[in-house]
Motif scaffolding. Structure first.
Motif, mmCIF file in Angstrom:
data_model
loop_
_atom_site.group_PDB
_atom_site.id
_atom_site.type_symbol
_atom_site.label_atom_id
_atom_site.label_comp_id
_atom_site.label_asym_id
_atom_site.label_seq_id
_atom_site.Cartn_x
_atom_site.Cartn_y
_atom_site.Cartn_z
ATOM 1 N N PRO A 98 27.910 38.097 43.479
ATOM 2 C CA PRO A 98 28.587 38.356 42.210
ATOM 3 C C PRO A 98 29.876 37.547 42.084
ATOM 4 O O PRO A 98 30.624 37.396 43.048
ATOM 5 C CB PRO A 98 28.917 39.855 42.273
ATOM 6 N N LYS A 99 30.110 37.053 40.877
ATOM 7 C CA LYS A 99 31.323 36.272 40.635
ATOM 8 C C LYS A 99 32.582 37.110 40.878
ATOM 9 O O LYS A 99 33.624 36.589 41.283
ATOM 10 C CB LYS A 99 31.310 35.760 39.191
ATOM 11 N N SER A 100 32.456 38.420 40.639
ATOM 12 C CA SER A 100 33.637 39.287 40.721
ATOM 13 C C SER A 100 34.187 39.428 42.139
ATOM 14 O O SER A 100 35.251 40.007 42.336
ATOM 15 C CB SER A 100 33.318 40.674 40.158
ATOM 16 N N VAL A 101 33.478 38.893 43.155
ATOM 17 C CA VAL A 101 34.020 38.990 44.515
ATOM 18 C C VAL A 101 34.660 37.676 44.987
ATOM 19 O O VAL A 101 35.005 37.525 46.150
ATOM 20 C CB VAL A 101 32.961 39.484 45.542
ATOM 21 N N ILE A 102 34.855 36.737 44.051
ATOM 22 C CA ILE A 102 35.628 35.531 44.375
ATOM 23 C C ILE A 102 37.103 35.936 44.493
ATOM 24 O O ILE A 102 37.612 36.694 43.671
ATOM 25 C CB ILE A 102 35.459 34.459 43.267
ATOM 26 N N GLU A 103 37.782 35.436 45.526
ATOM 27 C CA GLU A 103 39.218 35.724 45.680
ATOM 28 C C GLU A 103 39.999 34.910 44.655
ATOM 29 O O GLU A 103 39.846 33.703 44.568
ATOM 30 C CB GLU A 103 39.686 35.361 47.089
ATOM 31 N N VAL A 104 40.822 35.617 43.859
ATOM 32 C CA VAL A 104 41.559 34.909 42.824
ATOM 33 C C VAL A 104 43.048 34.789 43.087
ATOM 34 O O VAL A 104 43.682 33.848 42.627
ATOM 35 C CB VAL A 104 41.374 35.559 41.428
ATOM 36 N N ARG A 105 43.611 35.738 43.834
ATOM 37 C CA ARG A 105 45.071 35.676 44.035
ATOM 38 C C ARG A 105 45.460 36.546 45.218
ATOM 39 O O ARG A 105 45.038 37.701 45.310
ATOM 40 C CB ARG A 105 45.736 36.193 42.751
ATOM 41 N N PHE A 108 43.071 38.851 46.939
ATOM 42 C CA PHE A 108 42.361 39.872 46.163
ATOM 43 C C PHE A 108 41.274 39.238 45.296
ATOM 44 O O PHE A 108 41.478 38.180 44.699
ATOM 45 C CB PHE A 108 43.330 40.632 45.240
ATOM 46 N N THR A 109 40.146 39.928 45.193
ATOM 47 C CA THR A 109 39.051 39.479 44.322
ATOM 48 C C THR A 109 39.263 40.025 42.910
ATOM 49 O O THR A 109 40.110 40.890 42.683
ATOM 50 C CB THR A 109 37.696 39.997 44.842
ATOM 51 N N PHE A 110 38.446 39.541 41.958
ATOM 52 C CA PHE A 110 38.481 40.101 40.595
ATOM 53 C C PHE A 110 38.331 41.622 40.657
ATOM 54 O O PHE A 110 39.052 42.364 39.995
ATOM 55 C CB PHE A 110 37.310 39.564 39.757
ATOM 56 N N LEU A 111 37.352 42.065 41.456
ATOM 57 C CA LEU A 111 37.052 43.498 41.528
ATOM 58 C C LEU A 111 38.206 44.282 42.149
ATOM 59 O O LEU A 111 38.552 45.371 41.679
ATOM 60 C CB LEU A 111 35.761 43.696 42.344
ATOM 61 N N ASP A 112 38.833 43.723 43.188
ATOM 62 C CA ASP A 112 40.012 44.375 43.792
ATOM 63 C C ASP A 112 41.102 44.595 42.742
ATOM 64 O O ASP A 112 41.728 45.649 42.687
ATOM 65 C CB ASP A 112 40.617 43.501 44.903
ATOM 66 N N LEU A 113 41.329 43.570 41.915
ATOM 67 C CA LEU A 113 42.399 43.654 40.916
ATOM 68 C C LEU A 113 42.062 44.698 39.846
ATOM 69 O O LEU A 113 42.928 45.469 39.422
ATOM 70 C CB LEU A 113 42.647 42.286 40.268
ATOM 71 N N PHE A 215 36.214 56.867 24.204
ATOM 72 C CA PHE A 215 36.215 55.413 23.993
ATOM 73 C C PHE A 215 35.868 54.680 25.272
ATOM 74 O O PHE A 215 36.224 55.113 26.366
ATOM 75 C CB PHE A 215 37.593 54.935 23.507
ATOM 76 N N ILE A 216 35.191 53.550 25.095
ATOM 77 C CA ILE A 216 34.894 52.698 26.243
ATOM 78 C C ILE A 216 35.513 51.329 25.975
ATOM 79 O O ILE A 216 35.412 50.794 24.868
ATOM 80 C CB ILE A 216 33.373 52.615 26.498
ATOM 81 N N PHE A 217 36.236 50.811 26.964
ATOM 82 C CA PHE A 217 36.831 49.475 26.870
ATOM 83 C C PHE A 217 35.943 48.543 27.682
ATOM 84 O O PHE A 217 35.800 48.704 28.897
ATOM 85 C CB PHE A 217 38.256 49.499 27.424
ATOM 86 N N VAL A 218 35.304 47.599 26.996
ATOM 87 C CA VAL A 218 34.339 46.688 27.621
ATOM 88 C C VAL A 218 34.962 45.302 27.720
ATOM 89 O O VAL A 218 35.506 44.791 26.736
ATOM 90 C CB VAL A 218 33.043 46.592 26.765
ATOM 91 N N ALA A 219 34.902 44.686 28.910
ATOM 92 C CA ALA A 219 35.466 43.336 29.058
ATOM 93 C C ALA A 219 34.746 42.605 30.181
ATOM 94 O O ALA A 219 34.111 43.219 31.043
ATOM 95 C CB ALA A 219 36.970 43.410 29.353
ATOM 96 N N ASN A 220 34.842 41.289 30.169
ATOM 97 C CA ASN A 220 34.252 40.471 31.235
ATOM 98 C C ASN A 220 35.051 40.656 32.515
ATOM 99 O O ASN A 220 36.284 40.662 32.484
ATOM 100 C CB ASN A 220 34.277 38.984 30.850
ATOM 101 N N SER A 221 34.359 40.778 33.646
ATOM 102 C CA SER A 221 35.078 41.010 34.904
ATOM 103 C C SER A 221 35.911 39.797 35.322
ATOM 104 O O SER A 221 36.834 39.924 36.122
ATOM 105 C CB SER A 221 34.113 41.403 36.030
ATOM 106 N N ASP A 222 35.635 38.612 34.755
ATOM 107 C CA ASP A 222 36.421 37.425 35.144
ATOM 108 C C ASP A 222 37.593 37.148 34.195
ATOM 109 O O ASP A 222 38.263 36.129 34.320
ATOM 110 C CB ASP A 222 35.525 36.184 35.262
ATOM 111 N N ASN A 223 37.849 38.070 33.247
ATOM 112 C CA ASN A 223 39.012 37.897 32.368
ATOM 113 C C ASN A 223 40.195 38.683 32.936
ATOM 114 O O ASN A 223 40.273 39.901 32.794
ATOM 115 C CB ASN A 223 38.692 38.367 30.944
ATOM 116 N N LEU A 224 41.113 37.975 33.581
ATOM 117 C CA LEU A 224 42.239 38.639 34.244
ATOM 118 C C LEU A 224 43.236 39.247 33.250
ATOM 119 O O LEU A 224 44.091 40.037 33.627
ATOM 120 C CB LEU A 224 42.973 37.657 35.160
ATOM 121 N N GLY A 225 43.121 38.879 31.970
ATOM 122 C CA GLY A 225 44.041 39.426 30.968
ATOM 123 C C GLY A 225 43.573 40.743 30.365
ATOM 124 O O GLY A 225 44.309 41.393 29.625
#
Length: 469
Positions: A98-105, A108-113, A215-225
């Motif tokens: 999964p892309k969400s387990v790439i370390e970004v900063r 930490f991975t996307f998922l960690d953040l 309410f549900i907030f839906v967003a792409n896991s690779d959008n850090l914003g």
């Protein structure tokens, strides 16, 4: 030549024999194909397109502030579910899984953040915002293992799969798996428009409604914003909007992104695929269409249930032709943003650009790992020392494409707070403590390795060899 009804009945009997997918997936797929064959694609009359008013696309700075009282904020957040679209693989960045387990900063991975952000909210306000991850059959197994590491967290994490549909052999209109194509190549996830029916089919929608979620907030896991925004949530609950799409001002980098229009009295998403050739340049103009879809969506859960049960979410179909092992295939997909026109009191909110920070390439990774950002409670915060509101434009060559290669080419990430443009071509490596300012162009000559030394300060320079440093 076979008629459409013959094609459909042949396809239906072939799909009936597929054991890998559920009855819901079979009927959803046949429904999608029959809509595609009937050619029901909605024709957009260009002359009827109107620019949405501020009532339809609400400026973010006109939203009322959220309640200051912690108890009131807790009540707001207890109505919320966060869903991250987690079906993508990291293959374009040279990663498996999964892309969400790439370390970004900072390791930490996307998922960690994402987990850290929600942990912070739940701790600060004493609320219980759950996290849902919509996986695809490509990411499901890996994600299930990865989320085990958050078992001691103060968040309820749920995973579910989006639909798995058979790829179609384009000229024969039969599932690719019927041609002896075993394994994952025979299947595809049908785009994030599938999120609404998959929420329902997985039982997650009813489970969330039973806990009083609204309410549900839906967003792409690779959008850090795409962090939870209390101002937006407060506005939607007070104004009883069933659907909100976050849009943001378009720059020249976003000209292909979908935009919101007013059309025959409703707000609607207009995608480049729906635009006739003669109007494409006008669509890409940042004067006429000033905003684009960030794919941060806020949707009322009861409204999703009502519309899915009525089979009313007939989003525009996006045909995606591909080739697999030399066979031309067709994938039919839909986008979640296109559902906006089916909801009552649907709006856009024109949000700051900081809410759209996707990491699609290693060039994006350089931005978010640099001194342009810091990390606080799982959120990336932009450096106030950056005068230009726009981020630098970064174009790293193919040598940097894979994350592993990218990391090997930087001893440390350069300072880019005062950078405007960076273009790197060829076999280039960066030492540590480098500062880049203004416009920097680095071209290693073919067959030579160019090393930028430790501590170099490059401002408004073109570098073709060591002599230019």
């Amino acid at each position: 030549m076979a008629s459409n009804s013959d094609k459909l009945s042949k396809l239906r009997s072939a799909v009936d024999g597929l054991n890998e997918i559920s009855a819901n997936e079979k009927s959803g797929f046949i429904n999608l194909v029959s809509r595609y064959l009937s050619g029901e694609a909605e024709h957009i009359e260009w002359s009827k397109i109107q620019t949405p008013t501020d009532e339809v696309v609400v400026p973010y700075d006109t939203l009322a502030p959220p309640p200051e009282d912690i108890g009131e904020t807790k009540k707001l957040l207890d109505k919320l579910v966060v869903l991250k679209l987690n079906g993508g693989l990291g293959t374009t960045m040279g990663c498996t899984g999964p892309k969400s387990v790439i370390e970004v900063r900072d390791g930490f991975t996307f998922l960690d953040l994402i987990v850290k952000q929600i942990e912070f909210l739940n701790s600060k306000y004493g609320c219980s915002v759950p996290l849902l991850l919509m996986n695809s059959f490509n990411t499901h197994e890996d994600t299930a293992k990865i989320v085990e590491k958050y078992s001691n967290s103060n968040i309820e994490i749920h995973t579910f799969n989006q639909s798995q549909y058979p790829r179609l052999v384009a000229d024969e209109f039969i599932p690719l798996s019927c041609k002896g194509q075993q394994g994952k190549d025979g299947w595809y996830p049908p785009g994030h428009g599938d999120v609404f029916s998959s929420l329902m089919n997985s039982g997650k929608l009813d489970a969330m409604l039973s806990k009083g979620k609204e309410f549900i907030f839906v967003a792409n896991s690779d959008n850090l914003g795409s962090i939870v925004d209390l101002k937006i949530l407060n506005h939607l609950i007070n104004k009883k909007n069933e659907y909100c799409m976050e849009v943001t001002p378009k720059t020249l980098a976003d000209v292909k992104g979908g935009t919101l229009i007013s059309y025959e009295g409703r707000v609607q998403l207009l995608e480049i695929a729906q635009v006739a050739d003669e109007h494409v340049n006008e669509f890409k103009s940042i004067e006429k269409f000033k905003i684009f879809n960030t794919n941060n969506l806020w949707v009322n859960l009861k409204a999703i249930k009502r519309l899915v049960e009525a089979d009313a979410l007939k989003m525009e179909i996006i045909p995606n032709p591909k080739e697999v092992n030399g066979i031309k295939i067709l994938q039919l997909e839909t986008a979640a943003g296109a559902a906006i026109r089916f909801f009552n009191h649907a709006i856009g909110i024109n949000v700051p650009r900081s809410r759209f920070l996707p990491v699609k390439t290693s060039s994006d990774l350089l931005l978010v790992q640099s001194d342009l950002y810091t990390l606080a409670d799982g959120s990336v915060i932009r450096n106030k020392d950056r005068a230009n509101p726009a981020n630098p434009s970064i174009d790293l060559g193919p040598e940097f494409k894979k994350v592993g290669d990218f990391l090997k080419r930087f001893k440390s990430i350069p300072s880019i707070v005062q950078l405007e443009n960076l273009k790197v071509a060829g076999d280039v490596c960066f030492g540590s403590n480098i500062v880049l300012k203004g416009n920097v162009n680095i071209n290693a000559k073919p067959g030579t390795k160019l090393e930028i030394p430790d501590g170099a300060m490059l401002g408004n320079k073109t570098i073709n060899g060591p002599e230019d440093i």
